[in-house]
Scaffold this active site. Sequence first.
Site, PDB file in Angstrom:
ATOM      1  N   ASN A 200       0.849  -1.197   0.000  1.00  0.00           N
ATOM      2  CA  ASN A 200       0.000   0.000   0.000  1.00  0.00           C
ATOM      3  C   ASN A 200       0.882   1.244   0.000  1.00  0.00           C
ATOM      4  O   ASN A 200       1.889   1.295   0.702  1.00  0.00           O
ATOM      5  CB  ASN A 200      -0.877  -0.031   1.261  1.00  0.00           C
ATOM      6  CG  ASN A 200      -1.967   1.014   1.274  1.00  0.00           C
ATOM      7  OD1 ASN A 200      -2.815   1.052   0.383  1.00  0.00           O
ATOM      8  ND2 ASN A 200      -1.970   1.875   2.284  1.00  0.00           N
ATOM      9  N   HIS A 236      -4.656   9.728  -1.981  1.00  0.00           N
ATOM     10  CA  HIS A 236      -4.738  11.033  -1.333  1.00  0.00           C
ATOM     11  C   HIS A 236      -4.404  12.075  -2.413  1.00  0.00           C
ATOM     12  O   HIS A 236      -3.229  12.282  -2.754  1.00  0.00           O
ATOM     13  CB  HIS A 236      -3.727  11.137  -0.190  1.00  0.00           C
ATOM     14  CG  HIS A 236      -4.031  10.254   0.981  1.00  0.00           C
ATOM     15  ND1 HIS A 236      -5.186  10.377   1.726  1.00  0.00           N
ATOM     16  CD2 HIS A 236      -3.319   9.237   1.542  1.00  0.00           C
ATOM     17  CE1 HIS A 236      -5.170   9.474   2.701  1.00  0.00           C
ATOM     18  NE2 HIS A 236      -4.061   8.761   2.600  1.00  0.00           N
ATOM     19  N   ASP A 267      -9.093  10.645  -0.422  1.00  0.00           N
ATOM     20  CA  ASP A 267      -9.619  11.985  -0.164  1.00  0.00           C
ATOM     21  C   ASP A 267      -9.061  12.915  -1.239  1.00  0.00           C
ATOM     22  O   ASP A 267      -8.075  12.612  -1.898  1.00  0.00           O
ATOM     23  CB  ASP A 267      -9.315  12.501   1.256  1.00  0.00           C
ATOM     24  CG  ASP A 267      -7.880  12.309   1.706  1.00  0.00           C
ATOM     25  OD1 ASP A 267      -6.971  12.367   0.851  1.00  0.00           O
ATOM     26  OD2 ASP A 267      -7.662  12.100   2.910  1.00  0.00           O
TER      27      ASP A 267
END
Length: 345
Positions: A200, A236, A267
Amino acid sequence: MRNNRLRLIGALAVVLVAATVPSAQAHDNRPPTLADLAERHGRYFGSATDNPELVDEPYTARLGSEFDQITPGNGMKWYATEPQQGVFDFTNGDEIVALARANHQKVRGHTLVWHSQLPDWLTGREWTATELRAVLKKHIQTEVRHYRGKIYAWDVVNEAFNEDGTYRETLFYKTLGPGYIADALRWAHQADPKAKLYLNDYNVEATGPKSDAYYELAKELKAQGVPLHGFGLQTHLALQYGYPATLEDNLRRFARLGLDTALTEVDVRMQLPVTEEKLDRQAEWYRDMTEACLAVRRCVGITVWDYTDKYSWIPAFFPGEGAALPWDEELRPKPAYFALRGALR
């Protein structure tokens, strides 16, 4: 024209928003949630959360009803789970797993090996390779065994590369070399053979040096028979840096390696103050990334990094930026929320 469409969608959705507020009406009369819509495509739609937030009843109610997957933001990191060497504390993680099980939600474990948020006992001394290898194996296997059968997938190694595609000089890399990644995956698999195991990272959404490094590593690990099942793209994003236009192509090349992919910490922040134009562009990005995931069969799901600006990590880490999530600080849906619904329909 696109901005006008988004504003029209937002205006027409007022009735929909009102209907999503719990009421005396039967649940069957409510519109489908994001999770419901994603499930029609064989995907999940989730949110991160953190323990201090769970006392907020309106927040927790929506967390339990809108999403079918949860990621603990901090409760499963090393500093929280092994605050003293050999002394484990799963209180925070257990609370979130219990909440998820009560709401019939999947849990992604986050994260077993990361250079940040490590306890002082681990970072405050020198380790030999033999010593650190034993510490790392014990930590991974104790935590994974504790949650065996309760965790759908683990972010096993988080943020292993620099922006230029070189290995990040972490405690683990400097002491154990790059082989620590394969070892971590093998140890996690031994502890729970059914859990999906991921690498990740952030800034890997587009094709480029960093995502290329993960692609080459994934090929090597697969060729060696290492149990790697997926690649997590944190996603992000920031409006001022541009949208990763090669996201779908990037997802496809990892899928061709036989890996699942997921957008794991989504986000889209903006420079404050918030404007209607920025909200419209943010909504377009949320729609576009969702459509990219839906276009690639092995992109299995999307997780927003908490769902509301009320609990976003962005303002504390990026002063002057924020408003990154689909719900605002009052838990009111923003244009991004309606763009997500439109993409998932």
